[in-house]
Design an enzyme around this catalytic site. Sequence first.
Site, mmCIF file in Angstrom:
data_model
loop_
_atom_site.group_PDB
_atom_site.id
_atom_site.type_symbol
_atom_site.label_atom_id
_atom_site.label_comp_id
_atom_site.label_asym_id
_atom_site.label_seq_id
_atom_site.Cartn_x
_atom_site.Cartn_y
_atom_site.Cartn_z
ATOM 1 C CD GLU A 182 -3.058 -1.115 0.228
ATOM 2 O OE1 GLU A 182 -3.325 -0.048 -0.247
ATOM 3 O OE2 GLU A 182 -3.681 -2.382 0.151
ATOM 4 C CB CYS A 212 -2.080 7.212 1.012
ATOM 5 S SG CYS A 212 -3.627 6.407 1.886
HETATM 6 P P1 NAD Z 1 7.848 5.616 4.761
HETATM 7 O O1 NAD Z 1 7.936 4.855 3.467
HETATM 8 O O2 NAD Z 1 9.043 6.496 5.076
HETATM 9 O O3 NAD Z 1 7.860 4.421 6.035
HETATM 10 C C1 NAD Z 1 6.665 3.737 6.078
HETATM 11 C C2 NAD Z 1 7.154 2.618 7.165
HETATM 12 O O4 NAD Z 1 8.158 1.650 6.412
HETATM 13 C C3 NAD Z 1 7.712 2.881 8.412
HETATM 14 O O5 NAD Z 1 7.388 1.927 9.294
HETATM 15 C C4 NAD Z 1 9.322 2.575 8.047
HETATM 16 O O6 NAD Z 1 9.883 2.214 9.142
HETATM 17 C C5 NAD Z 1 9.313 1.418 7.211
HETATM 18 N N1 NAD Z 1 10.312 1.367 6.586
HETATM 19 C C6 NAD Z 1 11.029 2.242 5.777
HETATM 20 N N2 NAD Z 1 11.870 1.538 5.082
HETATM 21 C C7 NAD Z 1 12.003 0.273 5.234
HETATM 22 C C8 NAD Z 1 12.683 -0.780 4.801
HETATM 23 N N3 NAD Z 1 14.038 -0.582 4.054
HETATM 24 N N4 NAD Z 1 12.596 -1.987 5.538
HETATM 25 C C9 NAD Z 1 11.457 -2.250 5.962
HETATM 26 N N5 NAD Z 1 10.694 -1.326 6.578
HETATM 27 C C10 NAD Z 1 11.177 0.033 6.322
HETATM 28 O O7 NAD Z 1 6.480 6.312 4.809
HETATM 29 P P2 NAD Z 1 5.949 7.501 5.693
HETATM 30 O O8 NAD Z 1 6.564 8.589 5.459
HETATM 31 O O9 NAD Z 1 5.676 6.902 7.072
HETATM 32 O O10 NAD Z 1 4.345 7.686 5.259
HETATM 33 C C11 NAD Z 1 3.961 8.302 4.006
HETATM 34 C C12 NAD Z 1 3.950 7.434 2.974
HETATM 35 O O11 NAD Z 1 3.045 6.638 3.141
HETATM 36 C C13 NAD Z 1 3.205 8.527 1.590
HETATM 37 O O12 NAD Z 1 3.863 7.817 0.531
HETATM 38 C C14 NAD Z 1 1.913 7.816 1.418
HETATM 39 O O13 NAD Z 1 1.170 8.000 0.454
HETATM 40 C C15 NAD Z 1 2.082 6.394 2.001
HETATM 41 N N6 NAD Z 1 0.885 5.773 2.494
HETATM 42 C C16 NAD Z 1 0.216 4.782 1.885
HETATM 43 C C17 NAD Z 1 -1.130 4.380 2.219
HETATM 44 C C18 NAD Z 1 -1.954 3.342 1.290
HETATM 45 O O14 NAD Z 1 -2.468 2.717 1.691
HETATM 46 N N7 NAD Z 1 -1.520 3.344 -0.038
HETATM 47 C C19 NAD Z 1 -1.523 4.520 3.355
HETATM 48 C C20 NAD Z 1 -0.856 5.660 4.086
HETATM 49 C C21 NAD Z 1 0.376 6.057 3.814
#
Ligand code: NAD
Length: 502
Positions: free
Chosen positions: A257, A291
Amino acid sequence: MTLSNAAAEILSKLGVDQAAYTGGTLASFSPVTGEQTGALPEATVEAATTAIATAKQAFKAWRMVPAPRRGELVRLFGEELRAAKDDLGRLVSIEAGKIPSEGLGEVQEMIDICDFAVGLSRQLYGLTIATERPGHRMMEQWHPLGVVGVISAFNFPVAVWSWNTALALVCGNSVVWKPSEKSPLTALACDAILKRALARFGDAPEGLAQVLIGGADVGNALVESPDVALISATGSTRMGRIVAPKVAARFGRCILELGGNNGGIVCPSADLDMTLRAVAFGAMGTAGQRCTTQRRLFVHETVYDDLVPRLIKAYESVSVGNPLETSALVGPLIDKAAFDNMEKSLAEAKAAGGTVHGGGRVDTGAENAYYARPAIVEMPSQCGPMMEETFAPILYVVKYTDFEDAIEAHNAVAAGLSSTIFTTDLRESEMFLSAAGSDCGIANVNIGTSGAEIGGAFGGEKETGGGRESGSDAWKGYMRRATNTINYSRELPLAQGVKFDI
Ligand code: NAD
């Protein structure tokens, strides 16, 4: 009262031990004032490995519990969430900066998915399929999958976990959750609320649902573990690009997602009053940090001069401020990096020929809190930063002449999460929803791009990752399908008429 005290009071009320958020290495902050709210001990990679092993054992017991009984746990969880709604909603506001109604709305979404999952616990149906062989019966069964690793983003700090957990539990799986490092307190609160339900339930296996506080390295431990059957990862496309190949390399399953760059088309027949309200909420709500936030709008040339000046006015007048102390509709960005990204995108849009209305920092007197005036940018065409998701309240507006060109431009970005059309012309709305229309996982008519209900499957195409969560038949992603053929005759006819007589 300071926000750290307010958070501590809520956590204590929910039964979270102070040691879980003091004296550790992970600093948590409230974007509302910028103040530090906790210092959490972090899980090590070794602790993650142990948690996965315990979850695997728990799965082995839980998979044999009848699904309607598993549903009873989720029913109790829903009850506990109802009781904790005000406290958890406020904690979401403290930690993610949401205005109170959105903080509460997020908890309501958790309650809704519990209700949905309880019903589902009696509806994990398989098909019975006609077989070509006499005296045979063919059917499919859905079985529990294993350990589900949930990795979640800061902007829906509690709802995304509950979407996954409520379904995973009724489907017979165990769950290990790695929440965002930017929203760990709400994760502790969720864990405590679920533990209350588990205590009332009585005989659930130890380690059925666990939380691991930490950063990407802890998330990576889930991603790389062959004992985690499904990774449900919510976050940026950047994260998905790292996670997906690692899970694929071990033939694990993924629900991705990821980011959205959600567009809309405003047609000549649109109800402009309704469009204005829908776009204002879709684009400025949650300070542009959903998102599904509306980020691009294609407006027909015949209504552009009616709608866009009104939108600009709404952007100029919308109240921006502390969501806990004022009735502001737009709260803070999560941190300085988010604000800097917004400023960078606005500068790039200007360089690409855009006219920027709004943007810039709104001073609330809190030095380390980053409030921004939402920005609307009139672009000469779709280009530059408009092609990417900037996780901030920026709405790009482009004038269009031809409907088919507008659909093509709408679909020309890499993400494919949510979309909408504003029209009262049946031909246009049906075209937008058709195979030749929007290429997104969510396509709406006369409502904004955000604010989905839990009853539908949620997720998007292309660089949004293709995953589906929440309603409809998204539960199938949390189970494995077994096709069973049973011969109750005294013969052994082979399929496709094959003969093999020995
Ligand atoms: P992010 O990608 O920085 O982090 C999300 C999660 O991924 C965190 O828990 C982080 O610790 C983890 N993570 C990061 N790198 C990783 C790796 N290499 N291995 C394992 N885990 C890792 O995102 P954010 O800034 O917290 O959230 C914003 C983003 O999320 C936006 O792009 C938004 O569109 C997206 N989002 C999407 C949805 C959806 O349902 N499509 C819902 C909410 C947010």
